[in-house]
Design a protein around this motif. Structure first.
Motif, mmCIF file in Angstrom:
data_model
loop_
_atom_site.group_PDB
_atom_site.id
_atom_site.type_symbol
_atom_site.label_atom_id
_atom_site.label_comp_id
_atom_site.label_asym_id
_atom_site.label_seq_id
_atom_site.Cartn_x
_atom_site.Cartn_y
_atom_site.Cartn_z
ATOM 1 N N LEU A 173 45.467 36.103 23.484
ATOM 2 C CA LEU A 173 45.189 36.634 24.819
ATOM 3 C C LEU A 173 45.887 37.988 25.016
ATOM 4 N N ALA A 174 47.140 38.066 24.575
ATOM 5 C CA ALA A 174 47.893 39.315 24.723
ATOM 6 C C ALA A 174 47.164 40.450 24.001
ATOM 7 N N ARG A 175 46.646 40.144 22.784
ATOM 8 C CA ARG A 175 45.942 41.194 22.044
ATOM 9 C C ARG A 175 44.676 41.632 22.774
ATOM 10 N N GLU A 176 43.975 40.637 23.333
ATOM 11 C CA GLU A 176 42.734 40.967 24.045
ATOM 12 C C GLU A 176 43.015 41.815 25.288
ATOM 13 N N GLU A 177 44.087 41.462 26.014
ATOM 14 C CA GLU A 177 44.426 42.244 27.214
ATOM 15 C C GLU A 177 44.842 43.669 26.828
ATOM 16 N N LEU A 178 45.538 43.806 25.707
ATOM 17 C CA LEU A 178 45.909 45.154 25.251
ATOM 18 C C LEU A 178 44.670 45.970 24.883
ATOM 19 N N GLU B 215 37.398 37.612 31.468
ATOM 20 C CA GLU B 215 38.326 37.072 32.461
ATOM 21 C C GLU B 215 37.934 35.632 32.824
ATOM 22 N N ALA B 216 36.647 35.348 32.851
ATOM 23 C CA ALA B 216 36.215 33.967 33.124
ATOM 24 C C ALA B 216 36.707 33.037 32.006
ATOM 25 N N ARG B 217 36.666 33.521 30.786
ATOM 26 C CA ARG B 217 37.161 32.737 29.636
ATOM 27 C C ARG B 217 38.670 32.530 29.750
ATOM 28 N N HIS B 218 39.387 33.577 30.099
ATOM 29 C CA HIS B 218 40.850 33.444 30.251
ATOM 30 C C HIS B 218 41.187 32.416 31.338
ATOM 31 N N PHE B 219 40.428 32.467 32.429
ATOM 32 C CA PHE B 219 40.605 31.493 33.506
ATOM 33 C C PHE B 219 40.495 30.064 32.952
ATOM 34 N N GLU B 220 39.478 29.817 32.143
ATOM 35 C CA GLU B 220 39.280 28.468 31.574
ATOM 36 C C GLU B 220 40.462 28.070 30.688
ATOM 37 N N ILE C 263 48.871 29.904 38.315
ATOM 38 C CA ILE C 263 48.869 31.270 38.853
ATOM 39 C C ILE C 263 48.087 32.189 37.905
ATOM 40 N N GLY C 264 48.272 31.995 36.606
ATOM 41 C CA GLY C 264 47.493 32.758 35.617
ATOM 42 C C GLY C 264 45.999 32.536 35.829
ATOM 43 N N ALA C 265 45.619 31.286 36.050
ATOM 44 C CA ALA C 265 44.198 30.966 36.268
ATOM 45 C C ALA C 265 43.682 31.674 37.522
ATOM 46 N N LEU C 266 44.479 31.665 38.579
ATOM 47 C CA LEU C 266 44.057 32.314 39.826
ATOM 48 C C LEU C 266 43.886 33.822 39.641
ATOM 49 N N ILE C 267 44.828 34.440 38.946
ATOM 50 C CA ILE C 267 44.744 35.896 38.751
ATOM 51 C C ILE C 267 43.500 36.245 37.915
ATOM 52 N N GLU C 268 43.253 35.471 36.869
ATOM 53 C CA GLU C 268 42.065 35.731 36.038
ATOM 54 C C GLU C 268 40.781 35.523 36.848
ATOM 55 N N ALA C 269 40.778 34.463 37.676
ATOM 56 C CA ALA C 269 39.580 34.174 38.480
ATOM 57 C C ALA C 269 39.322 35.308 39.474
ATOM 58 N N ARG C 270 40.370 35.767 40.128
ATOM 59 C CA ARG C 270 40.203 36.851 41.107
ATOM 60 C C ARG C 270 39.744 38.132 40.417
ATOM 61 N N SER C 271 40.329 38.420 39.254
ATOM 62 C CA SER C 271 39.920 39.635 38.534
ATOM 63 C C SER C 271 38.437 39.554 38.193
ATOM 64 N N CYS C 272 38.022 38.403 37.689
ATOM 65 C CA CYS C 272 36.617 38.199 37.342
ATOM 66 C C CYS C 272 35.732 38.415 38.573
ATOM 67 N N GLU C 273 36.113 37.831 39.689
ATOM 68 C CA GLU C 273 35.333 37.962 40.924
ATOM 69 C C GLU C 273 35.215 39.428 41.359
ATOM 70 N N ARG C 274 36.345 40.143 41.297
ATOM 71 C CA ARG C 274 36.305 41.551 41.744
ATOM 72 C C ARG C 274 35.483 42.418 40.784
ATOM 73 N N PHE C 275 35.598 42.169 39.479
ATOM 74 C CA PHE C 275 34.765 42.930 38.531
ATOM 75 C C PHE C 275 33.289 42.728 38.860
ATOM 76 N N ALA C 276 32.919 41.461 39.097
ATOM 77 C CA ALA C 276 31.496 41.161 39.352
ATOM 78 C C ALA C 276 31.031 41.800 40.657
ATOM 79 N N ILE D 3 33.694 30.332 39.296
ATOM 80 C CA ILE D 3 34.773 31.192 39.806
ATOM 81 C C ILE D 3 34.674 31.301 41.335
ATOM 82 N N ALA D 4 33.453 31.518 41.824
ATOM 83 C CA ALA D 4 33.269 31.630 43.274
ATOM 84 C C ALA D 4 33.710 30.338 43.958
ATOM 85 N N GLY D 5 33.414 29.200 43.332
ATOM 86 C CA GLY D 5 33.777 27.911 43.914
ATOM 87 C C GLY D 5 35.272 27.628 43.815
ATOM 88 N N PHE D 6 35.926 28.267 42.856
ATOM 89 C CA PHE D 6 37.351 28.021 42.632
ATOM 90 C C PHE D 6 38.213 28.753 43.662
#
Ligand SMILES: [Fe+2]
Ligand SMILES: [Fe+2]
Length: 208
Positions: free
Chosen positions: A69-74, A155-160, A121-134, A11-14
């Motif tokens: 994914l929708a269920r997991e986000e809910l 979030e890392a899984r969603h990114f993938e 864009i979905g991948a980027l948002i998930e990656a950024r969320s993961c980075e900020r959580f960490a 994620i950091a490298g992405f």
């Protein structure tokens, strides 16, 4: 004891730029707003996933994954709400940050490039969320820090998943995907680092 977590190397490298320290400082001072906007982000993540179901119902693998994914986000939304209840933070309407809209404005309108862009864009948002959580988890009160430390794996899984669908669903070659991703990464990085008068989960460098 503070939670110890690290931004996953992939994620950091992405991401083209790390979250500015000034955003982390601000977030620690504004935990109720952080949680409120985070709850909204989880709702929006669920609705983005549903959007793929509506827009591309004929794509079966995509539809199955996005439904899950929708269920997991809910579920994440429910968890944030219950932490907010514990902390006696009331749920209110909050205006959207410039982040997701700024990225979606960049999406092209013709298929299959539109699908490609929405997935990237979905991948980027998930990656950024993961980075900020960490990055923020170790600085938060214990229970909240542990919760955020746990979310970053999802979030890392969603990114993938988003990256994999960008490669498998659009019929666009690897080189073109990489070129487009490079452009979107620049836009994303400026949205989270440029001065931003509004504080949100995905806001930029705080500016007065
Ligand atoms: Fe989530
Ligand atoms: Fe997610």
């Amino acid at each position: 004891m503070a939670v110890s977590v690290a931004v996953p190397a992939r994620i950091a490298g992405f991401l083209a730029a790390p979250t500015p320290d000034a955003w982390l400082d601000e977030a620690c001072e504004r935990i109720p707003e952080l949680l409120l906007d985070h709850a909204n982000c989880e709702l929006k993540a669920a609705s983005t996933a549903l959007g793929f179901l509506y827009r591309y119902p004929e794509r079966q693998a995509l539809a199955q994954r996005m439904s899950r994914l929708a269920r997991e986000e809910l579920r994440h939304f429910e968890q944030v709400r219950s932490i907010m209840d514990d902390m006696q933070i009331s749920f209110e309407r909050l205006s959207a940050s410039r982040y997701a809209g700024g990225l979606r404005d960049a999406a092209r309108t013709e298929e299959p490039l539109k699908l490609l862009d929405l997935l990237l864009i979905g991948a980027l948002i998930e990656a950024r969320s993961c980075e900020r959580f960490a990055m923020i988890a170790p600085r938060l009160p214990d229970k909240l820090g542990r919760f955020y430390g746990g979310l970053l794996a999802s979030e890392a899984r969603h990114f993938e998943h988003y990256i994999a669908f960008a490669r498998s669903e659009c019929g666009v070659g690897e080189e073109d995907i990489a070129a487009r991703l490079a452009e979107l990464k620049v836009i994303e990085a400026s949205l989270v680092t440029d001065p931003d008068p509004e504080f949100r989960f995905h806001s930029g460098t705080p500016s007065p």
